[in-house]
Design a protein around this motif. Sequence first.
Motif, mmCIF file in Angstrom:
data_model
loop_
_atom_site.group_PDB
_atom_site.id
_atom_site.type_symbol
_atom_site.label_atom_id
_atom_site.label_comp_id
_atom_site.label_asym_id
_atom_site.label_seq_id
_atom_site.Cartn_x
_atom_site.Cartn_y
_atom_site.Cartn_z
ATOM 1 N N UNK A 1 -8.518 -1.728 -2.764
ATOM 2 C CA UNK A 1 -8.283 -2.242 -1.404
ATOM 3 C C UNK A 1 -9.398 -3.228 -1.036
ATOM 4 N N UNK A 2 -9.220 -4.504 -1.339
ATOM 5 C CA UNK A 2 -10.239 -5.500 -0.991
ATOM 6 C C UNK A 2 -10.450 -5.591 0.511
ATOM 7 N N UNK B 1 -10.515 -8.148 2.327
ATOM 8 C CA UNK B 1 -9.612 -9.124 2.949
ATOM 9 C C UNK B 1 -8.161 -8.656 2.963
ATOM 10 N N UNK B 2 -7.912 -7.406 2.505
ATOM 11 C CA UNK B 2 -6.554 -6.876 2.499
ATOM 12 C C UNK B 2 -5.868 -7.113 1.174
ATOM 13 N N UNK B 3 -4.538 -6.988 1.173
ATOM 14 C CA UNK B 3 -3.717 -7.191 -0.018
ATOM 15 C C UNK B 3 -4.109 -6.207 -1.133
ATOM 16 N N UNK B 4 -3.885 -4.925 -0.835
ATOM 17 C CA UNK B 4 -4.203 -3.875 -1.803
ATOM 18 C C UNK B 4 -3.317 -4.004 -3.045
ATOM 19 N N UNK B 5 -3.853 -3.555 -4.171
ATOM 20 C CA UNK B 5 -3.091 -3.568 -5.420
ATOM 21 C C UNK B 5 -3.554 -2.398 -6.275
ATOM 22 N N UNK B 6 -2.896 -2.241 -7.431
ATOM 23 C CA UNK B 6 -3.242 -1.161 -8.334
ATOM 24 C C UNK B 6 -3.871 -1.740 -9.603
ATOM 25 N N UNK C 1 11.034 -8.904 -1.394
ATOM 26 C CA UNK C 1 11.988 -9.772 -2.082
ATOM 27 C C UNK C 1 11.616 -11.237 -1.983
ATOM 28 N N UNK C 2 10.864 -11.622 -0.932
ATOM 29 C CA UNK C 2 10.435 -13.018 -0.761
ATOM 30 C C UNK C 2 9.085 -13.276 -1.421
ATOM 31 N N UNK C 3 8.622 -12.335 -2.232
ATOM 32 C CA UNK C 3 7.363 -12.456 -2.971
ATOM 33 C C UNK C 3 6.144 -12.451 -2.049
ATOM 34 N N UNK C 4 6.265 -11.723 -0.917
ATOM 35 C CA UNK C 4 5.133 -11.594 -0.003
ATOM 36 C C UNK C 4 4.476 -10.221 -0.180
ATOM 37 N N UNK C 5 3.153 -10.142 -0.102
ATOM 38 C CA UNK C 5 2.463 -8.858 -0.279
ATOM 39 C C UNK C 5 2.896 -7.843 0.779
ATOM 40 N N UNK C 6 3.018 -6.588 0.386
ATOM 41 C CA UNK C 6 3.309 -5.512 1.336
ATOM 42 C C UNK C 6 2.012 -5.058 1.987
ATOM 43 N N UNK C 7 2.150 -4.319 3.063
ATOM 44 C CA UNK C 7 0.965 -3.861 3.786
ATOM 45 C C UNK C 7 0.159 -2.891 2.930
ATOM 46 N N UNK C 8 -1.123 -2.804 3.223
ATOM 47 C CA UNK C 8 -1.983 -1.880 2.491
ATOM 48 C C UNK C 8 -1.507 -0.452 2.641
ATOM 49 N N UNK C 9 -0.951 -0.146 3.784
ATOM 50 C CA UNK C 9 -0.474 1.219 4.039
ATOM 51 C C UNK C 9 0.657 1.582 3.085
ATOM 52 N N UNK C 10 1.614 0.664 2.901
ATOM 53 C CA UNK C 10 2.745 0.928 2.007
ATOM 54 C C UNK C 10 2.259 1.063 0.563
ATOM 55 N N UNK C 11 1.398 0.141 0.142
ATOM 56 C CA UNK C 11 0.872 0.174 -1.234
ATOM 57 C C UNK C 11 0.122 1.475 -1.487
ATOM 58 N N UNK C 12 -0.617 1.937 -0.479
ATOM 59 C CA UNK C 12 -1.382 3.184 -0.613
ATOM 60 C C UNK C 12 -0.456 4.386 -0.713
ATOM 61 N N UNK C 13 0.631 4.386 0.095
ATOM 62 C CA UNK C 13 1.570 5.511 0.086
ATOM 63 C C UNK C 13 2.303 5.633 -1.251
#
Length: 365
Positions: free
Chosen positions: A248-249, A251-256, A337-349
């Motif tokens: 979780x950087x 600046x946002x945009x969490x990833x795995x 679907x539009x290739x936009x990052x999901x919220x950090x909350x969703x990625x974390x869940x």
Amino acid sequence: MLKKVTPLILVAAVAACSSPLDRRQANGTEDYVQAEQAPLLKIPAGLKTPPYNKEFDVPALGPKANATVYGKNLDIRPPLQVLPMAEGTHVEEGSDNIKIVVESIDNTVDLKQEIFSNLDGFLAQKGIAVRSRDFDKGNIETDWIESREVIESNMWGSDKVYLLRQRYRFDVETRPHGRTANIVIHLVEHEEFYDDKAQDVLLSGEDKQRYTIDMLNSAIAYISVKRDQSIQANRLKQTLGINVDLVTPEEGKAFWSAKAPYKQVWDRLRIVLPEMGFEIADMDSAKGLYFIKFDDNSGFWSSLWGEDKLALKEGSYRLLLEDGDTPEDTKIFLRDAEDQPLSDEVVTNVYQSLSNLMKEERKLR
């Protein structure tokens, strides 16, 4: 010089064996060479010519046949066959040589480097010295390979030995796309000695082919073992669990972050995504993209795998893979679907379900 012998062999003073030249010739005389063809029966006029059985007729020589190959010049040994035993290999026979075509079985391994490493290993295992090696030109040339055979063994004197000395060259040609390569072997030099005296031997094309096929089969057998070991190691590697961290950087945009090479993570996701309740609609391995859909079936899969239902809305998503900071690290991004990052909350869940399935070790099938 008197050799040490056992009482069992005192009955014989000299033991003689056939030479390599004798073994290629038929036993007995060559009287058949002087045989003449018997004329056909002369049938008197008025009588019908009986039918002849042509089953044992000797066919006429073809235009390319060597008319001098008979008697002692006829090699009675059965021909050798190229055996492409290694995974991903097959034979291509040309007019001048025989080549083994080798196909890549692992996209993460450089095919030319794999072939050279295996040829180096084969020569080292056989104790064959290398005279020259040029990776860029794609050839390996051996030093002299010696084979000694005792033809006459004498208890009171020196043995008479038949010595065969040869040098070979392996040529490796890789196709521009890098997925296939050719291995061709050449007999560079050949010498034969009997009792330290050089033998005047003129090798025919069949002789050279016999020697090169024998050496090529030995090399391919070695490559076969190494490829089987590599395939088994890769299969075992696929069963091992992959640890995944949540990043979780600020600046946002969490990833795995998956702790495994790109291809291993890609292959594991093809198994894990359906288990999480995602339908894989399409994929593009070149771009590292999974096009996935999520629907109510996730409740069924979650209960089946002992996980809670994913906190994710129904719809289409994209899963993007990128190389990590090291070869043993791969980044995974979940997007809409539009290739936009999901919220950090969703990625974390979603992370916990993904992590549990990714690090689970699988049985080897």
